[in-house]
Scaffold this active site. Sequence first.
Site, PDB file in Angstrom:
ATOM      1  N   ASP A  82       0.838  -1.200   0.000  1.00 20.61           N
ATOM      2  CA  ASP A  82       0.000   0.000   0.000  1.00 20.61           C
ATOM      3  C   ASP A  82       0.874   1.251   0.000  1.00 20.61           C
ATOM      4  O   ASP A  82       1.799   1.374   0.811  1.00 20.61           O
ATOM      5  CB  ASP A  82      -0.893  -0.016   1.246  1.00 20.61           C
ATOM      6  CG  ASP A  82      -1.974   1.043   1.219  1.00 20.61           C
ATOM      7  OD1 ASP A  82      -2.429   1.388   0.110  1.00 20.61           O
ATOM      8  OD2 ASP A  82      -2.374   1.506   2.301  1.00 20.61           O
ATOM      9  N   ALA A 210     -11.308   5.348   3.526  1.00 24.85           N
ATOM     10  CA  ALA A 210     -12.695   4.977   3.832  1.00 24.85           C
ATOM     11  C   ALA A 210     -12.995   4.914   5.322  1.00 24.85           C
ATOM     12  O   ALA A 210     -14.150   4.705   5.695  1.00 24.85           O
ATOM     13  CB  ALA A 210     -13.031   3.633   3.187  1.00 24.85           C
ATOM     14  N   ALA A 232      -7.764   1.835   7.215  1.00 25.46           N
ATOM     15  CA  ALA A 232      -6.552   1.777   8.033  1.00 25.46           C
ATOM     16  C   ALA A 232      -6.768   2.453   9.385  1.00 25.46           C
ATOM     17  O   ALA A 232      -6.729   1.807  10.432  1.00 25.46           O
ATOM     18  CB  ALA A 232      -5.379   2.417   7.292  1.00 25.46           C
TER      19      ALA A 232
END
Length: 284
Positions: A82, A210, A232
């Site tokens: 990521d 999100a 996260a």
Amino acid sequence: MYVVSTKQMLNNARRGGYAVPAFNIHNLETMQVVVETAASMHAPVIIAGTPGTFTHAGTENLMALVSAMAKQYHHPLAIHLDHHTKFDDIAQKVRSGVRSVMIDVSHLPFAQNISRVKEVVDFCHRFDVSVEAELGQLGGQEDDVQVNEADAFYTNPVQAREFAEATGIDSLAVAIGTAHGMYARAPALDFSRLENIRQWVNLPLVLHGASGLSTKDIQQTIKLGICKINVATELKNAFSQALKNYLTEHPEATDPRDYLQSAKSAMRDVVSKVIADCGCEGRA
């Protein structure tokens, strides 16, 4: 083979009208929560790690842990890089067995973004590794990268098609009003922009930032083409706050096997909710 690429996961999600959650983990306990919850809900999930996480835990250690847990639970898992920015770092991890990569150089001018992303795509596709890239820029902080709100900008739908075609990426992360971190107030997402991007780009679309979004907003983005939802901060906050509360209430506690259980339970609630919001329960 239980450690898989994200490419098939996201294509399945696109056809099925749901999204696959990508959960950022940091250690054994956070990975256990994600894998155990996903297995119990028969949900496809992506184990995501920033450069800082891979440095903290070690690439070989994370790879071994994901592989072992996938086999233990007979559950397909993808491990995903990521917000990685450096070609050499990505190449080393791909050679170690990582099957999914996000190259994030979205802060660069458009032409340079294309050039840097294409270099990674050309390398990764030789190893059948899927590649995600971002066009537009989210505000907030992810790992050591911080973007001021004034510097954030939304994805241009027409540019998005050119970007996708020029780079050969497998999925596109879009900027439509989310940000890294938690929100002081609910963000106003640009759903019409997302709908336009979907019309211009024939790829699975990805939503970062999100954490804290409402169920309604998450499900609306999925209807408009989002196939991968990144979470996260919400996980870290739940885990950390529960741990702080437990140690405050039990100052005599010294055994991690005991005091980490409350943290894992709080994080498990978040993971379960995100899986439900994404509509992917029973899809693995």
